[in-house]
Design an enzyme around this catalytic site. Structure first.
Site, PDB file in Angstrom:
ATOM      1  N   THR A  39       0.813  -1.214   0.000  1.00  0.00           N
ATOM      2  CA  THR A  39       0.000   0.000   0.000  1.00  0.00           C
ATOM      3  C   THR A  39       0.848   1.267   0.000  1.00  0.00           C
ATOM      4  O   THR A  39       1.996   1.258   0.472  1.00  0.00           O
ATOM      5  CB  THR A  39      -0.909  -0.004   1.258  1.00  0.00           C
ATOM      6  N   ASP A  40       0.257   2.357  -0.471  1.00  0.00           N
ATOM      7  CA  ASP A  40       0.916   3.665  -0.401  1.00  0.00           C
ATOM      8  C   ASP A  40       0.976   4.192   1.030  1.00  0.00           C
ATOM      9  O   ASP A  40       1.728   5.126   1.325  1.00  0.00           O
ATOM     10  CB  ASP A  40       0.224   4.684  -1.304  1.00  0.00           C
ATOM     11  N   GLU A  41       0.210   3.586   1.932  1.00  0.00           N
ATOM     12  CA  GLU A  41       0.174   4.087   3.317  1.00  0.00           C
ATOM     13  C   GLU A  41       1.494   3.891   4.055  1.00  0.00           C
ATOM     14  O   GLU A  41       1.714   4.501   5.096  1.00  0.00           O
ATOM     15  CB  GLU A  41      -0.984   3.445   4.087  1.00  0.00           C
ATOM     16  N   TYR A  73      -2.033  -0.573  10.837  1.00  0.00           N
ATOM     17  CA  TYR A  73      -2.160  -1.226   9.523  1.00  0.00           C
ATOM     18  C   TYR A  73      -0.966  -0.889   8.640  1.00  0.00           C
ATOM     19  O   TYR A  73      -0.298  -1.770   8.093  1.00  0.00           O
ATOM     20  CB  TYR A  73      -3.455  -0.798   8.828  1.00  0.00           C
TER      21      TYR A  73
END
Length: 339
Positions: free
Chosen positions: A128-130, A152
């Site tokens: 993910t980009d997170e 997360y």
């Protein structure tokens, strides 16, 4: 001879869409899923039985994974098995550690054991980009430092580091992708866009965190799946690839677009109005990826504009309202992650 591919987490949102694409490409698919709350057989209900097999298995079960790999000898494994909802990770980080870190460790150990005997295989780990945290200005490329804000995001960053370390230390053939916010058919309504659609269809106010200005780079799920296929076919072992649309919209803009699209097909009820609610703890203001690498090296670009993608998404939920009935109502309506 059949060419087998394994998709872990194939009953989930991105996994089920990826399986549909891979079947169209004439591969035989083995779907490994632990059937958690976000897994849904509805997502694959119309699949032909030919060239598709489902196996219930948690990626923490290394022994079972080794056996599955030995039996089916896949050309590649797409790892989409993960806990993914940020709010849920705030309430219960433990399951994210168990799935996204320990689970990936067990998957890597099973893969490493299999690879000693069967060299024609690769692992594509989807992330993910997170992991990059807040990107207030500009866009993060593959070399941008990790600064995750939620349990997360931290668990996904950890999984990326684990996969990368196994590539370097044990020479396993693996590729890591980081993708921006996905939307489209079959997404669990704990996430923003399907939750808004559910509320519109059920005449419920539309909850917007904070001031609604949090910005995300939105990509239609079929575009993401196409990118993953290109990574499988042409990606370089040991590399990271960002997958994004290069288009950012804040939550208010997305909500207003959905209200407008829905009003072209139904008459929204009088409770369908924006309702500002308490913000998520540690809520990042903006994610934005630089996807130049995959654009140039693999000649891939996203092709679905936001208006077209949102319309396709809204119409899918409108025409598949039985999907919502396949999910426990509490998992749709209960607010999580408020501390």
């Amino acid at each position: 001879m059949k060419e087998n591919l394994i998709v872990t987490g194939g009953l989930g949102f991105i996994g089920s869409n990826l399986i549909k694409l891979l079947l169209k490409k004439k591969f035989s698919i083995i779907n490994i899923d632990n059937v958690s709350y976000s897994s849904n057989f509805f997502n694959l209900k119309d699949l032909p039985k030919k060239n598709y097999k489902f196996i219930k298995c948690d990626i923490n079960n290394k022994k079972k994974l080794v056996n599955i790999f030995k039996v089916y000898k896949p050309l590649a494994i797409f790892n989409l098995a993960a806990e993914t909802h940020v709010d849920r990770s705030i309430d219960s980080p433990k399951s994210f550690i168990e799935s996204n870190i320990v689970g990936v460790f067990n998957l890597l150990e099973a893969f490493r054991e299999h690879y000693k005997k069967y060299k024609k295989i690769k692992l594509i780990h989807i992330s993910t980009d997170e992991v990059f945290g807040d990107i207030i200005k500009g866009r993060s490329n593959e070399d941008y430092p990790y600064k995750p804000s939620s349990p997360y995001a931290a668990s996904k960053a950890s999984s990326n580091h684990l996969v990368s370390s196994y590539v370097r230390t044990f020479k396993i053939p693996a590729i890591i992708t980081n993708c921006s916010n996905n939307y489209g058919p079959c997404q669990h309504p704990e996430k923003l866009i399907p939750k808004l659609i559910y509320n519109i269809l059920n005449n419920i106010p539309l909850p917007i965190y904070g001031d609604g200005k949090n910005s995300r780079e939105w990509i239609f799920v079929e575009d993401h799946c196409d990118a993953l296929f290109q990574v499988f076919k042409k990606g370089k072992i040991g590399e990271f690839y960002n997958i994004g649309s290069n288009k950012n919209y804040n939550n208010l803009e997305i909500t207003k677009k959905l209200i407008n699209i829905s009003s072209q097909h139904i008459k929204p009820g009088n409770h369908v109005k924006i309702k500002y609610v308490k913000d998520r703890p540690g809520h990042d203001k903006r994610y934005a990826l630089n996807s130049d690498k995959i654009n140039k090296k693999l000649l891939w670009k996203s092709s679905t504009g936001i208006n077209k993608g949102l319309k396709k998404t809204f119409l899918w939920y409108l025409n598949n309202q039985k999907y919502f009935k396949s999910i426990k109502k509490i998992h749709i309506t209960k607010r999580l992650g408020t501390i």
